[in-house]
Design a protein around this motif. Structure first.
Motif, PDB file in Angstrom:
ATOM      1  N   GLU A 113       0.838  -1.215   0.000  1.00 26.05           N
ATOM      2  CA  GLU A 113       0.000   0.000   0.000  1.00 26.05           C
ATOM      3  C   GLU A 113       0.865   1.254   0.000  1.00 26.05           C
ATOM      4  O   GLU A 113       0.621   2.186  -0.750  1.00 26.05           O
ATOM      5  N   ARG A 114       1.896   1.288   0.847  1.00 28.14           N
ATOM      6  CA  ARG A 114       2.752   2.482   0.957  1.00 28.14           C
ATOM      7  C   ARG A 114       3.597   2.692  -0.306  1.00 28.14           C
ATOM      8  O   ARG A 114       3.748   3.811  -0.774  1.00 28.14           O
ATOM      9  N   VAL A 115       4.159   1.627  -0.861  1.00 26.52           N
ATOM     10  CA  VAL A 115       4.930   1.749  -2.100  1.00 26.52           C
ATOM     11  C   VAL A 115       4.018   2.261  -3.218  1.00 26.52           C
ATOM     12  O   VAL A 115       4.416   3.120  -4.010  1.00 26.52           O
ATOM     13  N   GLY A 116       2.787   1.779  -3.251  1.00 30.56           N
ATOM     14  CA  GLY A 116       1.811   2.275  -4.232  1.00 30.56           C
ATOM     15  C   GLY A 116       1.517   3.747  -4.033  1.00 30.56           C
ATOM     16  O   GLY A 116       1.430   4.506  -5.012  1.00 30.56           O
ATOM     17  N   GLN A 117       1.362   4.180  -2.791  1.00 32.51           N
ATOM     18  CA  GLN A 117       1.110   5.595  -2.501  1.00 32.51           C
ATOM     19  C   GLN A 117       2.293   6.446  -2.948  1.00 32.51           C
ATOM     20  O   GLN A 117       2.112   7.504  -3.540  1.00 32.51           O
ATOM     21  N   LEU A 118       3.489   6.000  -2.668  1.00 30.87           N
ATOM     22  CA  LEU A 118       4.671   6.751  -3.106  1.00 30.87           C
ATOM     23  C   LEU A 118       4.735   6.802  -4.629  1.00 30.87           C
ATOM     24  O   LEU A 118       5.050   7.852  -5.205  1.00 30.87           O
ATOM     25  N   ALA A 119       4.425   5.698  -5.291  1.00 29.38           N
ATOM     26  CA  ALA A 119       4.423   5.675  -6.765  1.00 29.38           C
ATOM     27  C   ALA A 119       3.394   6.658  -7.318  1.00 29.38           C
ATOM     28  O   ALA A 119       3.675   7.373  -8.290  1.00 29.38           O
ATOM     29  N   ARG A 120       2.209   6.726  -6.694  1.00 32.05           N
ATOM     30  CA  ARG A 120       1.187   7.681  -7.148  1.00 32.05           C
ATOM     31  C   ARG A 120       1.621   9.126  -6.926  1.00 32.05           C
ATOM     32  O   ARG A 120       1.104  10.040  -7.561  1.00 32.05           O
ATOM     33  N   SER A 121       2.601   9.322  -6.049  1.00 30.72           N
ATOM     34  CA  SER A 121       3.156  10.658  -5.804  1.00 30.72           C
ATOM     35  C   SER A 121       4.362  10.941  -6.695  1.00 30.72           C
ATOM     36  O   SER A 121       5.042  11.947  -6.511  1.00 30.72           O
ATOM     37  N   GLY A 122       4.626  10.033  -7.618  1.00 31.26           N
ATOM     38  CA  GLY A 122       5.711  10.241  -8.571  1.00 31.26           C
ATOM     39  C   GLY A 122       7.066   9.701  -8.123  1.00 31.26           C
ATOM     40  O   GLY A 122       8.090  10.050  -8.713  1.00 31.26           O
ATOM     41  N   ILE A 123       7.078   8.854  -7.119  1.00 33.71           N
ATOM     42  CA  ILE A 123       8.333   8.317  -6.587  1.00 33.71           C
ATOM     43  C   ILE A 123       8.538   6.906  -7.121  1.00 33.71           C
ATOM     44  O   ILE A 123       7.702   6.024  -6.914  1.00 33.71           O
ATOM     45  N   SER A 124       9.668   6.702  -7.775  1.00 29.71           N
ATOM     46  CA  SER A 124       9.992   5.395  -8.333  1.00 29.71           C
ATOM     47  C   SER A 124      10.303   4.405  -7.216  1.00 29.71           C
ATOM     48  O   SER A 124      11.019   4.737  -6.267  1.00 29.71           O
ATOM     49  N   PRO A 125       9.825   3.167  -7.351  1.00 30.54           N
ATOM     50  CA  PRO A 125      10.180   2.136  -6.363  1.00 30.54           C
ATOM     51  C   PRO A 125      11.692   1.915  -6.266  1.00 30.54           C
ATOM     52  O   PRO A 125      12.174   1.431  -5.240  1.00 30.54           O
ATOM     53  N   ARG A 126      12.445   2.290  -7.295  1.00 32.74           N
ATOM     54  CA  ARG A 126      13.909   2.155  -7.236  1.00 32.74           C
ATOM     55  C   ARG A 126      14.518   3.037  -6.163  1.00 32.74           C
ATOM     56  O   ARG A 126      15.635   2.798  -5.722  1.00 32.74           O
ATOM     57  N   ARG A 127      13.794   4.067  -5.736  1.00 30.63           N
ATOM     58  CA  ARG A 127      14.289   4.968  -4.687  1.00 30.63           C
ATOM     59  C   ARG A 127      13.945   4.482  -3.292  1.00 30.63           C
ATOM     60  O   ARG A 127      14.415   5.042  -2.312  1.00 30.63           O
ATOM     61  N   ILE A 128      13.139   3.456  -3.174  1.00 29.14           N
ATOM     62  CA  ILE A 128      12.601   3.034  -1.876  1.00 29.14           C
ATOM     63  C   ILE A 128      13.439   1.921  -1.266  1.00 29.14           C
ATOM     64  O   ILE A 128      13.810   0.960  -1.932  1.00 29.14           O
ATOM     65  N   ILE A 129      13.696   2.084   0.025  1.00 30.42           N
ATOM     66  CA  ILE A 129      14.358   1.077   0.844  1.00 30.42           C
ATOM     67  C   ILE A 129      13.370   0.721   1.953  1.00 30.42           C
ATOM     68  O   ILE A 129      13.017   1.579   2.766  1.00 30.42           O
ATOM     69  N   PHE A 130      12.910  -0.516   1.968  1.00 32.69           N
ATOM     70  CA  PHE A 130      11.908  -0.926   2.957  1.00 32.69           C
ATOM     71  C   PHE A 130      12.587  -1.408   4.229  1.00 32.69           C
ATOM     72  O   PHE A 130      13.493  -2.238   4.199  1.00 32.69           O
ATOM     73  N   ASP A 131      12.131  -0.878   5.352  1.00 30.23           N
ATOM     74  CA  ASP A 131      12.612  -1.277   6.676  1.00 30.23           C
ATOM     75  C   ASP A 131      11.407  -1.835   7.437  1.00 30.23           C
ATOM     76  O   ASP A 131      10.455  -1.101   7.699  1.00 30.23           O
ATOM     77  N   PRO A 132      11.414  -3.129   7.798  1.00 25.74           N
ATOM     78  CA  PRO A 132      10.263  -3.697   8.490  1.00 25.74           C
ATOM     79  C   PRO A 132      10.070  -3.178   9.910  1.00 25.74           C
ATOM     80  O   PRO A 132       9.066  -3.465  10.539  1.00 25.74           O
ATOM     81  N   GLY A 133      11.006  -2.390  10.421  1.00 28.41           N
ATOM     82  CA  GLY A 133      10.832  -1.769  11.726  1.00 28.41           C
ATOM     83  C   GLY A 133      10.860  -2.751  12.881  1.00 28.41           C
ATOM     84  O   GLY A 133       9.962  -2.749  13.726  1.00 28.41           O
TER      85      GLY A 133
END
Length: 178
Positions: free
Chosen positions: A72-92
């Motif tokens: 859901e969050r990666v999709g939200q970032l993509a809809r904001s124009g952010i490429s998934p290549r820029r994302i680093i997921f941290d499970p916290g």
């Protein structure tokens, strides 16, 4: 997690990453992230600061929960124009997870690759590493190194650790054992 601080830092310093412990849920933070060229650490949490009484439900699969939230969050970032290549997921780890859930995330870290992002694990000296309940956090480097070696072969790209020398040694030896 404070948009004003991130904006100020972006104006003053050449930043590589924005690490948002609130998962870019603040619309202002999302706007800043979209305007920047930084990589973005998208961390899952159930609240900052973390509370021991606010964890994922014990009857739910923590990996399934993280994948649903991350998708859901990666999709939200993509809809904001952010490429998934820029994302680093941290499970916290430790942020809204019980010790058992944190351990499950470590053991099943490879499954988080389904998000098609880079992965970061912040497991260093965390409470879930103390199985006896008697080891002070500052003395959990051995346990941290064992986990570091384990997750290095699980598709985890980055680790956040306190004692990089010990972790580097564990990675070198772990790569020879796998």
């Amino acid at each position: 997690r404070h948009p004003e601080t991130v904006s100020w830092c972006l104006e003053k310093f050449p930043l590589d990453w924005i690490n948002d412990v609130e998962g870019f849920s603040n619309p202002k933070m999302l706007e800043i992230a979209a305007r920047s060229e930084c990589d973005l650490v998208l961390m899952h949490s159930l609240g900052i600061p973390p509370r021991q009484d606010a964890v994922l439900p014990p009857d739910r699969d923590p990996i399934a929960e993280l994948l649903a939230w991350g998708t859901e969050r990666v999709g939200q970032l993509a809809r904001s124009g952010i490429s998934p290549r820029r994302i680093i997921f941290d499970p916290g780890i430790g942020f809204g997870k019980s010790p058992a859930q944190s351990l499950a995330i470590v053991l099943r870290a490879r499954e988080l690759n389904a998000l098609a992002t880079r992965l970061l694990m912040g497991h260093s000296r965390k409470r879930f590493l103390d199985l006896t309940g008697t080891i002070p956090a500052s003395d959990r480097d051995l346990e941290t190194a064992l986990v570091t070696a384990r997750i290095a072969n699980s598709g985890v790209d980055y680790v956040r650790v306190h004692s990089p020398g010990i972790q580097s040694r564990a990675l070198r030896m772990g790569s020879r054992l796998m």
